[in-house]
Write a protein that holds these residues in place. Structure first.
Motif, short mmCIF file in Angstrom:
data_model
loop_
_atom_site.label_atom_id
_atom_site.label_comp_id
_atom_site.label_asym_id
_atom_site.label_seq_id
_atom_site.Cartn_x
_atom_site.Cartn_y
_atom_site.Cartn_z
N ALA C 195 68.94 5.37 -79.31
CA ALA C 195 68.79 3.91 -79.54
C ALA C 195 67.74 3.16 -79.09
O ALA C 195 67.18 2.16 -79.53
CB ALA C 195 70.24 3.26 -78.92
N ASN C 196 67.05 3.57 -77.86
CA ASN C 196 65.90 2.84 -77.15
C ASN C 196 64.89 3.82 -77.15
O ASN C 196 65.30 4.87 -76.49
CB ASN C 196 66.61 2.06 -75.88
N VAL C 197 63.51 3.32 -77.26
CA VAL C 197 62.56 4.11 -77.04
C VAL C 197 61.56 3.12 -76.28
O VAL C 197 61.15 1.99 -76.96
CB VAL C 197 61.90 4.53 -78.49
N VAL C 198 61.05 3.56 -75.32
CA VAL C 198 60.21 2.49 -74.25
C VAL C 198 58.84 3.28 -74.02
O VAL C 198 58.84 4.58 -73.50
CB VAL C 198 60.89 2.01 -73.13
N TYR C 199 57.95 2.67 -74.47
CA TYR C 199 56.58 3.22 -73.96
C TYR C 199 56.11 2.89 -72.72
O TYR C 199 56.25 1.64 -72.33
CB TYR C 199 55.56 3.02 -75.14
N CYS C 200 56.02 3.83 -71.87
CA CYS C 200 55.69 3.67 -70.30
C CYS C 200 54.39 3.94 -69.91
O CYS C 200 53.94 3.47 -68.84
CB CYS C 200 56.39 4.54 -69.53
N GLY C 201 53.40 4.28 -70.76
CA GLY C 201 52.06 4.73 -70.42
C GLY C 201 51.42 5.61 -70.68
O GLY C 201 52.02 6.53 -71.43
N GLN C 202 50.38 6.30 -69.71
CA GLN C 202 49.76 7.59 -70.00
C GLN C 202 50.95 8.70 -69.67
O GLN C 202 51.99 8.55 -69.46
CB GLN C 202 48.73 7.67 -68.99
N VAL C 203 50.50 10.07 -70.14
CA VAL C 203 51.52 11.05 -69.91
C VAL C 203 52.03 11.22 -68.32
O VAL C 203 51.13 10.87 -67.46
CB VAL C 203 50.82 12.36 -70.12
N GLY C 204 53.18 11.48 -68.40
CA GLY C 204 53.76 11.41 -66.99
C GLY C 204 54.55 10.11 -66.80
O GLY C 204 55.41 10.14 -65.90
N SER C 205 54.16 9.16 -67.33
CA SER C 205 54.95 7.76 -67.31
C SER C 205 56.29 7.80 -67.43
O SER C 205 57.13 7.07 -66.67
CB SER C 205 54.03 6.74 -67.99
N GLY C 206 56.69 8.34 -68.38
CA GLY C 206 58.07 8.31 -68.93
C GLY C 206 58.98 9.16 -67.65
O GLY C 206 59.97 8.49 -67.20
N GLN C 207 58.36 10.14 -67.18
CA GLN C 207 59.18 10.99 -65.87
C GLN C 207 59.18 9.72 -64.81
O GLN C 207 60.09 9.54 -63.89
CB GLN C 207 58.29 12.09 -65.56
N ALA C 208 57.93 9.09 -64.57
CA ALA C 208 57.76 8.18 -63.29
C ALA C 208 58.88 7.15 -63.61
O ALA C 208 59.45 6.75 -62.40
CB ALA C 208 56.30 7.75 -63.28
N ALA C 209 59.03 6.71 -64.60
CA ALA C 209 59.87 5.55 -64.92
C ALA C 209 61.16 6.15 -64.65
O ALA C 209 62.05 5.17 -63.68
CB ALA C 209 59.67 4.89 -66.24
N LYS C 210 61.84 6.99 -65.22
CA LYS C 210 62.97 7.57 -64.86
C LYS C 210 63.26 8.03 -63.53
O LYS C 210 64.28 7.40 -62.94
CB LYS C 210 63.22 8.74 -65.65
N ILE C 211 62.25 8.50 -62.67
CA ILE C 211 62.54 8.70 -61.31
C ILE C 211 62.62 7.43 -60.51
O ILE C 211 63.70 7.43 -59.64
CB ILE C 211 61.53 9.65 -61.07
N CYS C 212 61.88 6.55 -60.85
CA CYS C 212 61.70 5.10 -60.19
C CYS C 212 63.18 4.44 -60.17
O CYS C 212 63.54 4.04 -59.22
CB CYS C 212 60.62 4.37 -60.32
N ASN C 213 63.47 4.48 -61.49
CA ASN C 213 64.93 3.48 -61.48
C ASN C 213 65.95 4.37 -60.92
O ASN C 213 66.68 3.58 -60.25
CB ASN C 213 64.96 3.76 -63.04
N ASN C 214 66.14 5.74 -61.02
CA ASN C 214 67.24 6.54 -60.22
C ASN C 214 67.03 6.31 -58.80
O ASN C 214 68.33 6.17 -58.19
CB ASN C 214 67.38 7.95 -60.90
N MET C 215 65.97 6.28 -58.28
CA MET C 215 65.89 6.15 -56.70
C MET C 215 66.29 4.97 -56.38
O MET C 215 67.15 4.59 -55.53
CB MET C 215 64.34 6.22 -56.59
N LEU C 216 65.85 3.81 -57.06
CA LEU C 216 66.49 2.33 -56.81
C LEU C 216 68.01 2.14 -56.97
O LEU C 216 68.69 1.57 -56.26
CB LEU C 216 65.68 1.33 -57.49
N LEU C 217 68.37 3.00 -58.28
CA LEU C 217 69.76 2.91 -58.38
C LEU C 217 70.76 3.74 -57.24
O LEU C 217 71.67 3.12 -56.80
CB LEU C 217 70.12 3.92 -59.60
N ALA C 218 70.12 4.74 -56.68
CA ALA C 218 70.89 5.48 -55.64
C ALA C 218 70.85 4.43 -54.27
O ALA C 218 72.03 4.38 -53.61
CB ALA C 218 70.14 6.79 -55.24
N ILE C 219 69.61 3.84 -54.14
CA ILE C 219 69.73 2.86 -53.00
C ILE C 219 70.68 1.68 -52.97
O ILE C 219 71.42 1.46 -52.20
CB ILE C 219 68.23 2.37 -52.75
N GLY C 220 70.75 1.04 -54.14
CA GLY C 220 71.55 0.04 -54.48
C GLY C 220 72.95 0.50 -54.42
O GLY C 220 73.81 -0.27 -53.83
#
Lengths: 335, 335, 335, 335
Positions: C195-220
Motif C-alpha cells: 500500500a505504501n512505497v517510500v523512497y529513502c535514498g541510495q542503495v541500503g537506505s531502505g534497510q537503514a530506515a527500517k532498522i532505525c525505526n525499529n530501534m527507536l520503537l524498541a526503546i520507546g
C-alpha cells in the motif's frame, strides 16, 4: 589454600599495544630446543605493519628464512635488509613456503589475503600450516579454516596480546585455536616471537579467548573507575579505598594492577596523564568484536555492551588515544 | 614483585550473610589484651535480630555486661537467659550505658532509635560512644553524628561484612567511620565480635567503603557471568576460560574465587545450585544504597546502575533468594 | 497548527509480522494506472516462504507472469497452481526475467542467491532490475549493488513492514533504496504488493530506515513499559497515566497506539495476553542488525544497545514468541 | 478512528523552564467563574524564587491578598511593591492565611518549611489548605500530608510544568495529588496561575505523574538522538528520516515536536545551538527523582536509569546548561 601470583612489571607494560596476558613465563613458556640452523625451511610472513615487522624479524633471528609480502611494498624494506626474500603476493608466498604467518588489521584483509584472487589459497601446497595472528571475528577464522581444509592446508588462529614493544622483544602471548595435533608445529614458530603460548581449543578459540578477556577487562576497568569516583565523592581517600577493595571481593586487575585513579599507583598510565598503555580506540575495537560475536550467537552481554557504548562515546569526545583507564577522567566532574 | 594473598575458605563462607572482606586475620586483627572482667562497664545493645543477637552474645562472652532492647521484646529472650539486662527503650539503654551498639535493618529504624521520642539521644550521657553497625545511607550516618555531637556524645558507623555464621563465630569484618581519636575505644568492643576492623576515615566512611566494594563486586560478577557465557557459546571450555582469565587482565574476585559457572570451582554457590551465599535480593538492596548515594552526590555510575537494574529484574523473576552469582543462570539460554 | 493523523486499525495489525509503517494510504499510495495485461513481461521471484508466497501471488493477480524458484521446491506448489513457471535456480530465473524480486531470511541467503554458483548474477541480463525485499544488513545490500552493477544490472533494497496478513492483502509498506532513476520501475511492481512505497535514498537506505525505526520503537516500548510500571507502583491509575503521557512530552507510539499494559487499550496484544503482534524474537533480530550496523559505523547507541540486550534476555527467559510489548510483564514484579 | 491533536507552539515554549504538558486548554481548563474581589480571603505564599515570584503576582492580579515569606527577604521586594504583606516565617504565614502555596527547590526545603521550628505546621489553623508546587520525591509529599492531617490541615501536591515564562503568563500546568474533595478548592487558586490543572489521584500522585512523564521523555529524547545519528551515519537524509519515523511506529514527541537534530525543525533548541529549553541539569535532577523513587519502590527501570547516567555524564562534560536535546551533539562524532 595458598595462591602465589607473580606480579606483572607494569612499567614495562606501557610499551605494549594490546592487553591480555601478564602471567609469568614459567606457566607457559615452551622450552626452545637448540636446533641446527641448516635444517630450517622458509617461513612465509604476510602483513609487515607495526606488529608484523618485528615478529618476522624474530623469525629471522631464530634462523628461519623468511618469504615476506605486504600490500605496501615499502613495509618490507627493513626485512629485506635483514635477508628476507620479498615477493609480490600472498599466492607467491604460498608457492614458496609451507608454513605461513599472517598479521593483518581486520577481517576483510584476512579474507582477501587468504581467499582473494592473489590469495594464499590460490597456490597453497597440501599440508601447509597457516597461522593467523590478526585479531578478528572468530567466525571468520572458522571460515578460513574450512577454506584451507578444502585445499588440504591447516589453518590456526593465534591472536596476540602485548604491543609493539612485546613484539620486538619476543614477549608476546599467543592464544591458539586449531586442530590439537598441529599445535606443536605452530608452537615451534610462535615461541620465537612470544613468551607465552596457550592452546585454547578448536579453531576460533584463540580469538574467542582474547575477546572474552578484553570484554571482562573493560567492564572491570569502568566498574573500578565508577567505584573509585563514588568513593572519593563520599569522602574516602583513594589509596585507602583501593587497599580496601583489593583485600575484598571488589578486587580486580583494574583495581590492584592498573588503577585508573592518578596518585594511587606508580608506573601505570593514570600516573602519566593516561599516556601510553592501551588506547580507548583499541578497546572500542575489541568490544566491537565482542558485541558482534555476542549478537551473532544471540548471547546477552548487558554490561559488555554498555562498556562498548561508553568507550565508543569516549572516542567521540576526545579520549580516543588516551589509555583506556582514562574512563575515570571521563566520568569525573569537570573542574 | 611478589604478592601473597592468603585465600578465603569459600566453603565456610556459605554460612555468611553479606560479602565484603576476606582478607586473612594477620592484616587487621587487633591483638586483644587480656582484661580483668571486673573492670568492664556495661555496653548497651539495640536491635537483637539475626545479626544483633549473636553479636551481643559475643560481648557477654567477653565479659561485658549488656543492657539490651528491641522493638520485639521476645527477641531479647536468649540474651536475657545469658544474663543481659533487658530494658524497654533506647532511651533507657542510654541512661544505663555509656557505650552503645545498634544493629538495625535500615535508615528509618536508625533515625527512630537515635532521634525518636524514646530514642537514645533523649537520655544520652555526655561522652557516650555510639556505634551503629547497620548498613545504611552514609548521609544518615552523618546526620546521626551531628545529632549525637549536639548532646555531647560520639557517633561512629561500623557496618559489617560476614553473615549470621560470622556473627556467631565473632568473625565479622567491621568498616569503621568516625573521629579517629575514638577509634581505639570502638575497636575494643568490635574485636569481641569480629576478626577484622578497618578504620576508613570520618563518619560515614564505613558505609561508603562497604557500598563501594559491593557495587564493584556486583559489576565484576555480572561481567564474569556474561564473559563466561559468551566464551562457552563460542566453544571454549569453561574451566580453561576461567584459567585464562585468571592469569590475565580479566581476572577478578568473581572469576578466581567465586566463579558463577557450575563445574568450574568447588565449594561455591554455583556448585550447589546457587543455594546459600549472598542472595540477589541483598545485593539489590546494597546496589540501591549505592544508587541513592550516587544520585545524591551527582556521581555517574553507568555500570553500577545497570547492575542494580539487573539484580532488580532478577528479584522479580524468581532469583531473589538465590546466590547473586546465579546471574549466570539468569543470562543463559533456557534449556 | 492542526495536525491530523489517520489512525491505524490496530486489531487488523495483529496479523502483521513486522512493524514499521502505519501511515494512511493517501500519503504514499502510487496511483496504479490501468495497463493492458498483454504488455506485461515476466517477473522473477526468489524465496517463496510465508511472506514471499503471497507477494508473488499478488504479482500474478496483477497480471504479471511469474518465474519462481525456492531452495525448497515444495514451496512453489501453490504458485505453480496459479500459473507461475517454476524453475530450478536463481540463475535460471535470471535467464528468463529482467525484473526479479527476492525475499529471503537473512544476509547469507541473499549473498548466496545473488553471488553463489547458481546465483542470479551468473546469468543476469544487462539492464535487469533486481529488488531485494529481505531485511538484512545495509552493507550487504551495498555489496550486492556493486556486484550487480558489474554485470550491468541494477540492484535496489526494498525491505517491507507488515506481516503475512499485509502481504496477502497487498498492504505492505516498502522502504526503497537505490538509484533514483530506477525508482519508478520498482514502484510499478511494489505497488502490486503493498500500500505504501517510500523512497529513502541510495542503495541500503531502505534497510537503514527500517532498522532505525525499529530501534527507536524498541526503546520507546521498553521506556513506556518501565514508566507505566513505575507509575502503577507509585499508585497512579494506568489509564489515567497513559492519558497524561499521551497529552504530554512523554507521548510515543508505544504509549498512545500500542500500550503494553493490559487494560489500558483494546485490540492490542497487551489486551490478549501478548499473543500475536510482533514477537520479541523478531525484535531481537532487528536490534541485532541495528547493533551490528552501529558497531560497524562506530556509532554509539547506548539505549538501543541496552534495548537489544533486554530483548535478548527476554528470549532466554520464555518471552521469545510473545509480542514485544510483553516487556511490561517481564519487568513487573512476579505475583 | 480519527484523533486530533492540537499542536503546541514550540517557539514560545523556549521560554519555558520545565517540560511536561503541552495539551491545549480545552482539555482541562477550568472555567473561572467571575468572583467579586471583595470576597477573597488572603492566600499565603512561601518561596519567592524565579517561579514562585511570578506565580504569587498572578494571585495578586486575580484579586487575592497575598501573605508572603522567603528565606531571602530581598526576594519579597517585588511582591511587597505590588501590595503583598511580607512576614518573617512560614509559621507566621500560617497564622494569617488558611490557604497556603509553597514553591521550593527540593525536599529538604519542603520538610523544613512545613515541619521545621518556624514551620507552617507549628501555627497552622484547622482546615487550612496547603498546596505544595515544588517538584520533590512523592514520599516526602505523603509525609507532609500525614503531618498536616495531624494538625487538622489538608496537604496537596501540585508540581508544575512550564518554566518562568509560563509562570509569568499564568500558563503553567499543574498535576495535582490529594483528597478529591479538596480538589475544587485547590483548582480555584491554581487556575489563576496556570492554564491546565489535572487531577492525578491521592497525595503524591502529582509528583508521580510528573516524574513518570519526564523519565519517558528523557528515554525518548536519547533514543531519538541515537536513531537520528545512526541513520545519518548510514547515509539517510535527517529530514527524510524524521518524516519516516514520524509516520511510523518510531514516532515520539522528541522526533515529531522537538527533534534534536539541527536543521530538521525550526523553533526548537536544536535550531538554536541548544540554547534555551530545558537544561540537561534539570533533566538530570528529575531523573534523579525517578531513580530514587524507583529504587525505593524496588521497580526496575533499566532505560530510565541509563538515561539518568547519560545526563549525569553530560553534566560533567560541559552540557549542564544546554537544552536536554543536546544529547544528539554529545553522542555525535567530534569534528
Amino acid at each position: 589454600l595458598l595462591i602465589i601470583i607473580r606480579g606483572f612489571p607494569v612499567r614495562k607494560f606501557l610499551q605494549r599495544f594490546s592487553i591480555v596476558f601478564f602471567s609469568s613465563h614459567f606457566l607457559f613458556l615452551s622450552s626452545v630446543s637448540t636446533r641446527s640452523m641448516a635444517s630450517k625451511t622458509p617461513v612465509g610472513f604476510i602483513g609487515l605493519g607495526n606488529m608484523g615487522s618485528p615478529m618476522a624479524k624474530n623469525l629471522l633471528r631464530n634462523g628461519y628464512p623468511v618469504i615476506a609480502t605486504d600490500v605496501f611494498p615499502e613495509s618490507c624494506k627493513g626485512l629485506l635488509d635483514l635477508g628476507a626474500q620479498v615477493v609480490d603476493s600472498p599466492a607467491e608466498v604460498a608457492e614458496k613456503a609451507d608454513r605461513i604467518i599472517t598479521m593483518l588489521p581486520s577481517s576483510p584483509n584476512v579474507i582477501d589475503v587468504y581467499t582473494g584472487p592473489n590469495g594464499i589459497l590460490k597456490k597453497v601446497k597440501k599440508g601447509t600450516l597457516l597461522i593467523d595472528s590478526s585479531t578478528i571475528d572468530p567466525s571468520v577464522s572458522k571460515e578460513m579454516a574450512v577454506a584451507a581444509e578444502k585445499m588440504g592446508a591447516v589453518f590456526m588462529d593465534a591472536p596476540v596480546s602485548g604491543g609493539v614493544g612485546a613484539a620486538s622483544m619476543a614477549k608476546l602471548t599467543f592464544m591458539v585455536g586449531g586442530v590439537e595435533e598441529e599445535y606443536n608445529a605452530a608452537q615451534e614458530l610462535l615461541t620465537c616471537m612470544g613468551a607465552n603460548v596457550v592452546y585454547c581449543g578448536q579453531v576460533g578459540s584463540g580469538q574467542a579467548a582474547k575477546i572474552c578477556n578484553n570484554m571482562l577487562l573493560a567492564i572491570g576497568m569502568i566498574g573500578t573507575a565508577e567505584t573509585m569516583n563514588l568513593g572519593i565523592r563520599l569522602g574516602l581517600d583513594p589509596k585507602l579505598l583501593a587497599k580496601i577493595l583489593n583485600m575484598s571481593s571488589g578486587r580486580c586487575w583494574s583495581s590492584d594492577t592498573y588503577n585508573p585513579v592518578p596518585g594511587v599507583m606508580e608506573g601505570v598510565p593514570s600516573a602519566n596523564n593516561y599516556q601510553g598503555g592501551f588506547g580507548a580506540t583499541l578497546m572500542a575495537k575489541d568490544l566491537g568484536l565482542a558485541q558482534n560475536t555476542a549478537t551473532n550467537t544471540k548471547t546477552p552481554i548487558p554490561l559488555g555492551s554498555l562498556a562498548h557504548q561508553i568507550y565508543r562515546v569516549m572516542c567521540s569526545r576526545g579520549y580516543a588515544n588516551k589509555d583506556f583507564s582514562s574512563v575515570f577522567q571521563f566520568l569525573r566532574e569537570e573542574e
